[in-house]
Scaffold this active site. Structure first.
Site, PDB file in Angstrom:
ATOM      1  N   ASP A   1     -10.444 -11.892 -14.907  1.00  0.00           N
ATOM      2  CA  ASP A   1     -11.108 -12.507 -15.486  1.00  0.00           C
ATOM      3  C   ASP A   1     -11.551 -13.959 -14.846  1.00  0.00           C
ATOM      4  O   ASP A   1     -12.386 -14.784 -16.034  1.00  0.00           O
ATOM      5  CB  ASP A   1     -10.788 -12.233 -17.209  1.00  0.00           C
ATOM      6  CG  ASP A   1     -12.346 -12.300 -17.963  1.00  0.00           C
ATOM      7  OD1 ASP A   1     -13.154 -11.572 -17.283  1.00  0.00           O
ATOM      8  OD2 ASP A   1     -12.324 -13.286 -19.099  1.00  0.00           O
TER       9      ASP A   1
ATOM     10  N   LYS B   1      -5.212 -21.765 -29.574  1.00  0.00           N
ATOM     11  CA  LYS B   1      -5.889 -20.886 -29.187  1.00  0.00           C
ATOM     12  C   LYS B   1      -5.770 -19.999 -30.149  1.00  0.00           C
ATOM     13  O   LYS B   1      -4.738 -19.391 -29.793  1.00  0.00           O
ATOM     14  CB  LYS B   1      -5.581 -20.462 -28.282  1.00  0.00           C
ATOM     15  CG  LYS B   1      -6.950 -18.961 -27.351  1.00  0.00           C
ATOM     16  CD  LYS B   1      -7.048 -19.271 -26.361  1.00  0.00           C
ATOM     17  CE  LYS B   1      -7.270 -17.921 -25.805  1.00  0.00           C
ATOM     18  NZ  LYS B   1      -7.916 -17.902 -24.195  1.00  0.00           N
TER      19      LYS B   1
END
Length: 316
Positions: A226, A122
């Site tokens: 989130d 990532k």
């Protein structure tokens, strides 16, 4: 620049070129645009040699010039430095050219080590959205006003790695963190499909897994921040979940955290109600979670002061 082009540029670089990139990275601590004379002095090489390397990397779009005598790194250059470190550590040997996912704040690619282990890489890329909008969700950045995009991406990556490490130790269903350098996090590759893409055979079980994971996170004083149908992977055969994307996590005893927790829950409960007819009230879930929710909330600066010092010492 695609990851294929980044890797192609990486393969064109000499050891000297990589050293120049690393020196510019170091000097970014004091300069947004690094004077070439400072690079020359730092490396104790001739200006001709340094300028030749800089010109080469400028053509490869790894450096941006301000006038003839000042340069700064680009994100592809930062990618190369990160990949180079992961290669040297033996974490990765090859990267798939097609991304697993491209978001506002990150790109994710599959990779393999020389031993055949598969990872997800990532790359944090904070600069894709406005500085103001990202900073309002990053209370751990504090009042720093002159952070470069590279530095903020670096902090974001280290924060996510920290959350993954703590959650994994607590047996929360998250990808196992493998390694971190700069803005790049290497983690376990998960065989899963985003929740919104799969039709569940047992939605009640999956929802219970999610709520249980939220409970386990509260036990270690963490809120995802989130949580939604895009950040939950489901194994298509077992329907076991994995929670991903952690840059917006926060401590549960920080002022405003209960509001964020309720937002996460509302999003998840609405999804299961609209897609599977599961009508579970948020009051019932909050009642279940109540014993784990801190009774008092502290100002962010008080909770995060030590954490900020710890993170900035790691990434400076």
């Amino acid at each position: 620049m695609s990851i294929s082009n980044v890797v192609a540029s990486y393969n064109e670089l000499s050891k000297l070129d990589l050293r120049v990139l690393r020196v510019i990275e170091v000097l970014h601590r004091n300069y947004e645009y690094v004077p070439v004379r400072r690079i020359v002095k730092y490396m104790n090489l001739s200006e001709e040699v340094i300028n030749k390397s800089i010109s080469k990397m400028n053509k490869l779009k790894l450096l941006v010039r301000r006038g003839p005598d000042n340069v700064r790194l680009t994100f592809p250059a930062y990618d190369i430095l990160s990949i180079h470190t992961m290669v040297k550590r033996g974490v990765i040997d090859a990267i798939a050219p097609t991304p697993l996912g491209v978001g506002k704040e990150s790109d994710v690619y599959a990779a393999e080590s020389s031993s055949g282990d598969k990872y997800a890489l990532k790359f944090h890329r904070i600069g894709r959205v406005s500085f103001r909008n990202t900073r309002k969700y990053r209370v751990w950045i504090g009042e720093r006003r002159h952070i470069t995009w590279l530095y903020e991406a670096k902090i974001s990556a280290h924060m996510e790695y920290m959350a993954l490490t703590e959650a994994y130790r607590a047996k929360v269903p998250v990808p196992k963190p493998r390694a971190i350098t700069r803005h790049l996090v290497a983690m376990e590759y998960i065989n899963g499909i985003e929740l919104f893409k799969i039709r569940l055979s047992n939605p009640e079980s999956v929802l219970e897994q999610i709520i249980s994971a939220i409970e386990d996170l509260l036990r270690i004083n963490i809120i995802h921040g989130d949580l939604n149908e895009y950040n939950i992977l489901v194994n298509p055969s077992s329907e076991k979940i994995t929670i991903i994307d952690w840059p917006q996590w926060m401590y549960a005893n920080v002022k405003g955290s209960k509001t964020i927790l309720m937002r996460d829950l509302n999003i998840i409960l609405r999804y299961f109600k609209s897609n599977y007819g599961l009508n579970i009230s948020i009051d019932a879930v909050m009642g279940r979670l109540a014993p784990l929710i801190p009774s008092s909330e502290l100002p962010p600066e008080k909770v995060y002061s030590r954490l900020i010092k710890r993170i900035t010492s790691l990434v400076s």
